[in-house]
Enzyme design. Sequence first.
Site, PDB file in Angstrom:
ATOM      1  N   CYS A  65       0.970  -1.196   0.073  1.00  0.00           N
ATOM      2  CA  CYS A  65       0.177  -0.077   0.362  1.00  0.00           C
ATOM      3  C   CYS A  65       0.611   1.219  -0.001  1.00  0.00           C
ATOM      4  O   CYS A  65       2.070   1.246   0.213  1.00  0.00           O
ATOM      5  CB  CYS A  65      -0.816  -0.019   1.328  1.00  0.00           C
ATOM      6  SG  CYS A  65      -0.131   0.220   2.675  1.00  0.00           S
ATOM      7  N   CYS A 117       3.382   1.710   2.939  1.00  0.00           N
ATOM      8  CA  CYS A 117       4.118   0.637   2.977  1.00  0.00           C
ATOM      9  C   CYS A 117       5.506   1.209   1.925  1.00  0.00           C
ATOM     10  O   CYS A 117       6.486   1.309   2.372  1.00  0.00           O
ATOM     11  CB  CYS A 117       3.957  -0.711   2.304  1.00  0.00           C
ATOM     12  SG  CYS A 117       2.604  -1.710   3.328  1.00  0.00           S
TER      13      CYS A 117
END
Length: 82
Positions: free
Chosen positions: A10, A13
Site C-alpha cells: 500500500c 508501505c
Amino acid sequence: MKIKILGGGCPRCEKLEQTTRDAANTLGIKTEFIKVKNMNEIMQYEILETPALVIDEKVKSYGRIPSKEEIMEWMRDELWVC
C-alpha cells in the site's frame, strides 16, 4: 544490514520503504531491502498491523511510519550491536 518492509504494498508501505532508504543513504549504510507481502510470513513477526519495519530480524515498528531520525537511530543501534 537486512531490512524488511512488511505489508501488502500500500502507499503507507511504500512511504515506509522510501523513508528507510533515505535514512540508510544518509548514514551511508549498505542495506539489503526485502519486501514481505505474504501474510503467512508477516504473521511470523507477531505484529498487529502493517506496515512494519524489521531491521536485522528485529521488529522496530508496526502500524505507523516512523520518522527518518527514528529509523536512523535504530540503524545506528544495530551497527553497534554487530
